[in-house]
Design a protein around this motif. Structure first.
Motif, PDB file in Angstrom:
ATOM      1  N   HIS A 120       0.801  -1.221   0.000  1.00  0.00           N
ATOM      2  CA  HIS A 120       0.000   0.000   0.000  1.00  0.00           C
ATOM      3  C   HIS A 120       0.838   1.277   0.000  1.00  0.00           C
ATOM      4  N   ASP A 121       2.151   1.160   0.049  1.00  0.00           N
ATOM      5  CA  ASP A 121       3.000   2.350  -0.020  1.00  0.00           C
ATOM      6  C   ASP A 121       2.494   3.258  -1.141  1.00  0.00           C
ATOM      7  N   TYR A 122       2.100   4.490  -0.790  1.00  0.00           N
ATOM      8  CA  TYR A 122       1.459   5.379  -1.764  1.00  0.00           C
ATOM      9  C   TYR A 122       2.345   5.673  -2.969  1.00  0.00           C
ATOM     10  N   GLU A 123       3.661   5.590  -2.800  1.00  0.00           N
ATOM     11  CA  GLU A 123       4.570   5.841  -3.926  1.00  0.00           C
ATOM     12  C   GLU A 123       5.213   4.550  -4.440  1.00  0.00           C
ATOM     13  N   GLY A 124       4.792   3.409  -3.918  1.00  0.00           N
ATOM     14  CA  GLY A 124       5.260   2.126  -4.438  1.00  0.00           C
ATOM     15  C   GLY A 124       6.709   1.809  -4.153  1.00  0.00           C
ATOM     16  N   LEU A 125       7.307   2.450  -3.151  1.00  0.00           N
ATOM     17  CA  LEU A 125       8.740   2.267  -2.925  1.00  0.00           C
ATOM     18  C   LEU A 125       9.090   0.900  -2.356  1.00  0.00           C
ATOM     19  N   SER A 126       8.107   0.121  -1.968  1.00  0.00           N
ATOM     20  CA  SER A 126       8.401  -1.232  -1.491  1.00  0.00           C
ATOM     21  C   SER A 126       8.625  -2.216  -2.632  1.00  0.00           C
ATOM     22  N   TYR A 127       8.395  -1.775  -3.865  1.00  0.00           N
ATOM     23  CA  TYR A 127       8.566  -2.699  -4.991  1.00  0.00           C
ATOM     24  C   TYR A 127       9.055  -2.018  -6.268  1.00  0.00           C
ATOM     25  N   ARG A 128       9.299  -0.708  -6.252  1.00  0.00           N
ATOM     26  CA  ARG A 128       9.789  -0.046  -7.455  1.00  0.00           C
ATOM     27  C   ARG A 128      10.829   1.001  -7.066  1.00  0.00           C
ATOM     28  N   SER A 129      11.597   1.425  -8.064  1.00  0.00           N
ATOM     29  CA  SER A 129      12.567   2.492  -7.891  1.00  0.00           C
ATOM     30  C   SER A 129      12.272   3.578  -8.914  1.00  0.00           C
ATOM     31  N   LEU A 130      12.890   4.741  -8.729  1.00  0.00           N
ATOM     32  CA  LEU A 130      12.733   5.812  -9.708  1.00  0.00           C
ATOM     33  C   LEU A 130      13.756   5.734 -10.819  1.00  0.00           C
ATOM     34  N   THR A 131      14.728   4.838 -10.683  1.00  0.00           N
ATOM     35  CA  THR A 131      15.796   4.762 -11.667  1.00  0.00           C
ATOM     36  C   THR A 131      16.243   3.323 -11.850  1.00  0.00           C
ATOM     37  N   THR A 132      16.761   3.024 -13.009  1.00  0.00           N
ATOM     38  CA  THR A 132      17.335   1.710 -13.269  1.00  0.00           C
ATOM     39  C   THR A 132      18.819   1.659 -12.943  1.00  0.00           C
ATOM     40  N   ALA A 133      19.368   2.768 -12.449  1.00  0.00           N
ATOM     41  CA  ALA A 133      20.809   2.850 -12.240  1.00  0.00           C
ATOM     42  C   ALA A 133      21.295   1.916 -11.146  1.00  0.00           C
ATOM     43  N   ARG A 134      20.441   1.644 -10.171  1.00  0.00           N
ATOM     44  CA  ARG A 134      20.864   0.810  -9.050  1.00  0.00           C
ATOM     45  C   ARG A 134      19.921  -0.377  -8.914  1.00  0.00           C
ATOM     46  N   PRO A 135      20.342  -1.601  -9.260  1.00  0.00           N
ATOM     47  CA  PRO A 135      19.452  -2.760  -9.153  1.00  0.00           C
ATOM     48  C   PRO A 135      19.101  -3.048  -7.695  1.00  0.00           C
ATOM     49  N   PHE A 136      17.913  -3.599  -7.498  1.00  0.00           N
ATOM     50  CA  PHE A 136      17.464  -3.944  -6.147  1.00  0.00           C
ATOM     51  C   PHE A 136      16.613  -5.197  -6.222  1.00  0.00           C
ATOM     52  N   ALA A 137      16.401  -5.795  -5.061  1.00  0.00           N
ATOM     53  CA  ALA A 137      15.537  -6.962  -4.942  1.00  0.00           C
ATOM     54  C   ALA A 137      14.447  -6.678  -3.927  1.00  0.00           C
ATOM     55  N   VAL A 138      13.371  -7.419  -4.008  1.00  0.00           N
ATOM     56  CA  VAL A 138      12.266  -7.298  -3.063  1.00  0.00           C
ATOM     57  C   VAL A 138      12.135  -8.595  -2.284  1.00  0.00           C
TER      58      VAL A 138
END
Length: 536
Positions: free
Chosen positions: A117-135
């Motif tokens: 429910h994170d209003y900005e979706g930060l628990s599953y998305r990023s604003l950039t592809t520059a830094r890979p991440f996992a969930v």
């Protein structure tokens, strides 16, 4: 103690209580080892240390369905949205530990997701592809274990509020929990931001009722309250999710509720003195007896007054007649019910709904939305509300939600938890939503909510202007997401709006437990740059 109805395997909770016993002796991971380059090493590490059925990479056939299973906002279901290189659907603590350790070793940061429910979706998305991440997805960690005799419950971060309320009601008709209205909201994220609902004036924040927790830290260690220390325990109860570790389970203190509660919903149109009622509401609602909660929802030219009273109809009618006679509440407006029926009433807009609706976690997102928030310290003048009605007539208009504080909220010091806004009159949420796709449509609705937010600036809290972290808003500012440690001064721009003076202490705790800033997102707490100043 009995296990509440849940879709999580029963072995999950048994395993949980076993690992809790060993929490203080978990072996530290090599989180500070020099990371190897490339995401391939990270994925190989996961493959070695985790069973294959919990790992979903971008090449997995089910990757998209798993990713979208907890997304609530269509804004973030687009090909352009940077998404995780892997999702780990953890079913026990060791899966989370292994994911964190692999990420720390190979330079891939990990974001926890509970309800999405994170209003900005930060628990599953990023604003950039520059830094890979996992969930690491916690949806399977949703066991609820209620001890009615002790008035406590151990609950997994992946449980929804609806699942928690359902479990409590199945064990006792006289116990409840003062959480939020949305039954699909994940418990982990809700508690991480403080969490409030219709019982906040009686019982305070949801996070005020956390008495223990189990967390995986940046070194992959499994820690309970005693092992993590009181500074970290303070920070996770309102400091926002995704900054200090992955909280797997929470021990909650439940609250007593009366056998009968009373609700009402009363509509007053703009041409039925709604402006005058709003002006009066601001002065009355925060000072009502703490058994009474009276919120307002403004949409189009209608003011909807919604109330929960922890008692019988006669008490609510007499209180309204004495304290707010202008609203004209009548006995026939009021409905007596049980506490769990009131949960269903506010969640599903009516009576007679089956309790099993609380177990529905939802499927794919159904709407686009954007939200912003304010805190109001002094009553807003009537002429401003007249202007607000004009905004609510505009093409692209959404709605406003006014939730009063006072009562128990004013009894607790702003520094008791990271949530600092306890002395305010009320929280003001701006909520815009739409169902059509397209840039022009989105810009129209975004323009409305941002425009009204600017218009209200002179009339809301100041120095800094306040905001609620569970209504996350990236318009307030974002962190750098490049390599290195998040800059403290840049993060202060948004951080002090959410946390005021508590932001510095949060940063000091971060420096103590995650100095290399492993748990990082666009609005995560940065490490304090030079010392542990501010830690008690």
């Amino acid at each position: 103690m009995a296990i509440a109805r849940t879709s999580a395997p029963l072995l999950l909770l048994a395993a949980f209580f076993t690992i809790l016993h060993h929490a203080t002796s978990a072996t530290p991971a090599a989180a500070t080892s020099a990371p190897s380059s490339g995401t391939a090493s990270f994925l190989r590490c996961l493959a070695v240390h985790l069973p294959p059925h919990v790992i979903y990479t971008t090449t997995s056939p089910s990757y998209t369905s798993v990713l979208e299973s907890s997304i609530k906002n269509l804004l973030f279901v687009t090909p352009a949205t940077p998404t995780p290189l892997a999702i780990v659907t953890a079913t026990n603590a060791s899966h989370v530990q292994a994911t964190v350790r692999c990420g720390a070793l190979h330079g891939v940061r990990v974001r926890p997701r509970s309800g999405g429910h994170d209003y900005e979706g930060l628990s599953y998305r990023s604003l950039t592809t520059a830094r890979p991440f996992a969930v690491v997805d916690l949806a399977a960690l949703r066991g609820v274990r209620v001890d009615a005799a002790r008035r406590t419950a151990w609950v997994g971060s992946g449980a929804t509020l609806g699942e928690l309320y359902y479990a409590i009601a199945n064990h006792s008709k006289r116990l409840g929990f003062p959480g939020g209205l949305g039954p699909t909201v994940g418990l982990g994220g809700h508690l991480s931001g403080g969490g409030f609902g219709v019982m906040l004036r009686k019982h305070g924040l949801a996070a005020d009722h956390v008495v223990d927790a189990l967390i995986v830290d940046a070194e992959g260690r499994l820690l309970d309250r005693a092992a993590m220390g009181e500074d970290v325990f303070w920070a996770i109860r309102g400091g926002g999710g995704g900054s200090f570790g992955v909280v797997l389970y929470w021990k909650l203190r439940l609250v007593r509720v009366p056998a009968t509660v009373t609700v009402f919903t009363v509509h007053r149109a703009r041409n039925q003195s709604a402006t005058a009622l709003l002006a009066k509401w601001q002065r009355v609602a925060p000072k009502l007896p703490r058994d009474v909660f009276l919120r307002v929802v403004l949409q189009s030219q209608d003011a909807q007054f919604q109330s929960l009273y922890l008692g019988k109809r006669t008490g609510l009618v007499s209180t309204m007649a004495r304290r707010f006679p202008e609203l004209g509440v009548r006995a026939q407006d009021c409905i007596e019910m049980t506490w769990i029926e009131s949960v269903l009433y506010f969640a599903f807009y009516g009576t007679g709904k089956p309790m099993e609706l609380l177990l529905d976690r939802g499927t794919k997102p159904e709407r686009y939305f954007k939200a912003k928030s304010d805190y109001v310290s002094e009553p807003i003048p009537s002429h401003v509300w007249e202007s607000v009605w004009s905004w609510l007539l505009m093409d692209g208009a959404g709605l406003l939600i006014l939730d009063p504080y006072g009562g128990r909220m004013g009894d607790v010091a702003p520094s008791a938890t990271p949530f600092p806004h306890r002395q305010e009159l009320y929280n003001l949420q701006y909520y815009g939503f739409w169902f059509e796709n397209g840039t022009e449509v989105s810009e129209k609705h975004m323009g409305w909510i941002r425009g009204l937010h600017r218009e209200m600036e002179p009339h809301v809290s100041k120095n800094p202007r306040g905001a609620y972290v569970n209504y996350r808003d990236l318009d307030l500012g974002v962190n750098d997401v490049d390599d290195g440690v998040t800059g403290y001064e840049k993060a202060r721009v948004w951080g002090e709006m959410y946390f005021k003076a508590n932001f510095e202490r949060l940063a000091a705790v971060k420096a103590m437990v995650d100095p290399h800033d492993f748990f990082r997102n666009e609005q995560s707490i940065p490490p304090f740059p030079s010392s542990r100043k501010g830690v008690s």
